[in-house]
Design a protein around this motif. Sequence first.
Motif, mmCIF file in Angstrom:
data_model
loop_
_atom_site.group_PDB
_atom_site.id
_atom_site.type_symbol
_atom_site.label_atom_id
_atom_site.label_comp_id
_atom_site.label_asym_id
_atom_site.label_seq_id
_atom_site.Cartn_x
_atom_site.Cartn_y
_atom_site.Cartn_z
ATOM 1 N N SER A 54 21.634 18.751 1.113
ATOM 2 C CA SER A 54 22.184 19.638 0.089
ATOM 3 C C SER A 54 22.615 20.951 0.749
ATOM 4 C CB SER A 54 21.093 19.899 -0.948
ATOM 5 O OG SER A 54 21.236 21.131 -1.558
ATOM 6 N N ASP A 55 23.546 21.653 0.140
ATOM 7 C CA ASP A 55 23.984 22.953 0.669
ATOM 8 C C ASP A 55 22.842 23.968 0.686
ATOM 9 O OD1 ASP A 55 26.577 22.206 1.225
ATOM 10 O OD2 ASP A 55 27.275 22.671 -0.796
ATOM 11 N N TRP A 56 21.812 23.742 -0.091
ATOM 12 C CA TRP A 56 20.661 24.642 -0.150
ATOM 13 C C TRP A 56 20.010 24.799 1.226
ATOM 14 C CZ3 TRP A 56 15.310 24.081 0.519
ATOM 15 C CH2 TRP A 56 14.533 25.110 0.019
ATOM 16 N N PHE A 57 20.080 23.776 2.079
ATOM 17 C CA PHE A 57 19.438 23.815 3.397
ATOM 18 C C PHE A 57 20.253 24.565 4.446
ATOM 19 C CE2 PHE A 57 17.471 20.105 1.435
ATOM 20 C CZ PHE A 57 16.134 20.371 1.667
ATOM 21 N N ASP A 58 21.517 24.844 4.175
ATOM 22 C CA ASP A 58 22.380 25.486 5.163
ATOM 23 C C ASP A 58 21.816 26.854 5.538
ATOM 24 O OD1 ASP A 58 25.803 26.520 5.449
ATOM 25 O OD2 ASP A 58 24.676 25.207 6.779
ATOM 26 N N GLY A 59 21.638 27.092 6.835
ATOM 27 C CA GLY A 59 21.103 28.358 7.325
ATOM 28 C C GLY A 59 19.594 28.402 7.424
ATOM 29 N N ARG A 60 18.905 27.398 6.967
ATOM 30 C CA ARG A 60 17.435 27.370 7.039
ATOM 31 C C ARG A 60 17.001 26.716 8.350
ATOM 32 N NH1 ARG A 60 15.483 28.940 2.191
ATOM 33 N NH2 ARG A 60 16.950 28.821 0.472
ATOM 34 N N LEU A 61 15.740 26.934 8.712
ATOM 35 C CA LEU A 61 15.213 26.369 9.956
ATOM 36 C C LEU A 61 14.963 24.872 9.824
ATOM 37 C CD1 LEU A 61 12.636 29.013 11.217
ATOM 38 C CD2 LEU A 61 14.808 28.407 12.246
ATOM 39 N N THR A 62 15.300 24.141 10.893
ATOM 40 C CA THR A 62 14.973 22.720 10.949
ATOM 41 C C THR A 62 13.605 22.565 11.614
ATOM 42 O OG1 THR A 62 16.054 22.469 13.091
ATOM 43 C CG2 THR A 62 17.398 22.079 11.126
ATOM 44 N N ALA A 63 13.127 21.349 11.684
ATOM 45 C CA ALA A 63 11.801 21.093 12.258
ATOM 46 C C ALA A 63 11.726 21.424 13.743
ATOM 47 C CB ALA A 63 11.416 19.634 12.034
ATOM 48 N N SER A 85 23.065 23.799 10.125
ATOM 49 C CA SER A 85 24.445 24.064 9.728
ATOM 50 C C SER A 85 25.070 22.760 9.256
ATOM 51 C CB SER A 85 25.252 24.622 10.898
ATOM 52 O OG SER A 85 26.615 24.695 10.549
ATOM 53 N N GLN A 86 25.708 22.809 8.099
ATOM 54 C CA GLN A 86 26.380 21.633 7.557
ATOM 55 C C GLN A 86 27.575 21.223 8.417
ATOM 56 O OE1 GLN A 86 25.222 19.730 5.355
ATOM 57 N NE2 GLN A 86 24.726 20.709 3.422
ATOM 58 N N GLU A 87 28.066 22.133 9.269
ATOM 59 C CA GLU A 87 29.253 21.864 10.082
ATOM 60 C C GLU A 87 28.938 21.140 11.389
ATOM 61 O OE1 GLU A 87 31.135 25.606 10.662
ATOM 62 O OE2 GLU A 87 31.360 25.971 8.528
ATOM 63 N N GLU A 88 27.679 21.030 11.744
ATOM 64 C CA GLU A 88 27.304 20.361 12.988
ATOM 65 C C GLU A 88 27.032 18.884 12.733
ATOM 66 O OE1 GLU A 88 24.191 22.220 15.186
ATOM 67 O OE2 GLU A 88 24.967 24.222 14.768
ATOM 68 N N TYR A 89 27.158 18.097 13.780
ATOM 69 C CA TYR A 89 26.901 16.663 13.686
ATOM 70 C C TYR A 89 25.432 16.408 14.017
ATOM 71 C CZ TYR A 89 31.895 16.048 13.283
ATOM 72 O OH TYR A 89 33.186 16.095 12.838
ATOM 73 N N THR A 90 24.580 16.669 13.024
ATOM 74 C CA THR A 90 23.142 16.514 13.202
ATOM 75 C C THR A 90 22.573 15.664 12.078
ATOM 76 O OG1 THR A 90 22.704 18.564 11.992
ATOM 77 C CG2 THR A 90 22.875 18.728 14.390
ATOM 78 N N ALA A 91 21.312 15.271 12.248
ATOM 79 C CA ALA A 91 20.667 14.416 11.257
ATOM 80 C C ALA A 91 19.160 14.597 11.314
ATOM 81 C CB ALA A 91 21.027 12.959 11.512
ATOM 82 N N ARG A 146 15.203 5.470 2.336
ATOM 83 C CA ARG A 146 16.259 6.080 3.151
ATOM 84 C C ARG A 146 15.782 6.175 4.596
ATOM 85 N NH1 ARG A 146 18.297 10.514 -0.909
ATOM 86 N NH2 ARG A 146 18.598 9.146 -2.695
ATOM 87 N N ILE A 147 16.709 5.909 5.532
ATOM 88 C CA ILE A 147 16.319 5.918 6.946
ATOM 89 C C ILE A 147 16.782 7.159 7.682
ATOM 90 C CG2 ILE A 147 16.195 3.404 7.090
ATOM 91 C CD1 ILE A 147 18.943 3.501 8.530
ATOM 92 N N ILE A 148 17.794 7.874 7.147
ATOM 93 C CA ILE A 148 18.325 9.038 7.849
ATOM 94 C C ILE A 148 19.011 9.961 6.849
ATOM 95 C CG2 ILE A 148 20.537 7.943 8.425
ATOM 96 C CD1 ILE A 148 20.286 9.326 11.212
ATOM 97 N N ASP A 149 18.915 11.266 7.121
ATOM 98 C CA ASP A 149 19.642 12.291 6.371
ATOM 99 C C ASP A 149 20.700 12.869 7.290
ATOM 100 O OD1 ASP A 149 18.770 12.496 3.769
ATOM 101 O OD2 ASP A 149 17.160 13.904 4.221
ATOM 102 N N LEU A 150 21.936 12.934 6.824
ATOM 103 C CA LEU A 150 23.045 13.413 7.632
ATOM 104 C C LEU A 150 23.445 14.826 7.226
ATOM 105 C CD1 LEU A 150 25.338 10.295 7.083
ATOM 106 C CD2 LEU A 150 23.563 10.568 8.789
ATOM 107 N N SER A 151 24.013 15.566 8.163
ATOM 108 C CA SER A 151 24.646 16.827 7.798
ATOM 109 C C SER A 151 25.912 16.489 7.022
ATOM 110 C CB SER A 151 24.990 17.637 9.040
ATOM 111 O OG SER A 151 25.957 16.956 9.805
ATOM 112 N N LYS A 152 26.490 17.484 6.360
ATOM 113 C CA LYS A 152 27.703 17.230 5.582
ATOM 114 C C LYS A 152 28.854 16.798 6.487
ATOM 115 C CE LYS A 152 28.270 19.344 1.644
ATOM 116 N NZ LYS A 152 28.556 20.350 0.618
ATOM 117 N N ALA A 153 28.948 17.357 7.694
ATOM 118 C CA ALA A 153 29.995 16.957 8.635
ATOM 119 C C ALA A 153 29.846 15.480 9.005
ATOM 120 C CB ALA A 153 29.943 17.822 9.891
ATOM 121 N N GLY A 154 28.624 15.036 9.237
ATOM 122 C CA GLY A 154 28.377 13.634 9.555
ATOM 123 C C GLY A 154 28.696 12.719 8.395
ATOM 124 N N ALA A 155 28.345 13.150 7.180
ATOM 125 C CA ALA A 155 28.622 12.340 5.994
ATOM 126 C C ALA A 155 30.127 12.236 5.741
ATOM 127 C CB ALA A 155 27.907 12.934 4.789
#
Length: 154
Positions: A35-44, A50-56, A92-101
């Motif tokens: 969700s866009d709510w996570f943009d800018g927050r810390l990952t694990a 960032s929704q613009e990066e190719y991360t998961a 669900r097996i994976i969560d994608l960034s918006k760029a990946g989706a």
Amino acid sequence: MKILVLLVLFLLLGGGLFAQKAVPPIIKGKASFYSDWFDGRLTANGEFFSQEEYTAAHKTLPFNTWVEVKNLDNNKSVFLRINDRGPYVKGRIIDLSKAGAKAIGDLNEGIFNVEMRIVEKRDLLIFPIDFLIKKKSVPLRQRSSYLDFNLITL
């Protein structure tokens, strides 16, 4: 004679040196995107998401592992780097960034039928270098104050 014996020993004992690598397993399941709510927050792993990066996000794969995610409905695929934990929704097996989706399907779908496989970094060298360059992500607090300041017109 010594050379012949050494050659035979090398062939007998050194045969295991040329063993083939196991092919990484392909995992099939459902994928969703952040969700866009996570943009800018810390990952694990301590990065700013960032929704613009190719991360998961994946529950168990080590951080900085690269995976190929392929949409089974349209055969589009994308390479993503694991930098977070999740998804925490059953099935669900994976969560994608918006760029990946966006790369594998329509964002209006929300959930994709995918297959995922682990790839090595050398497999990624076929892509343009800007694919691997990390985009600058801004912490949530800085981003919101930056946006507020830039909305002011004089």
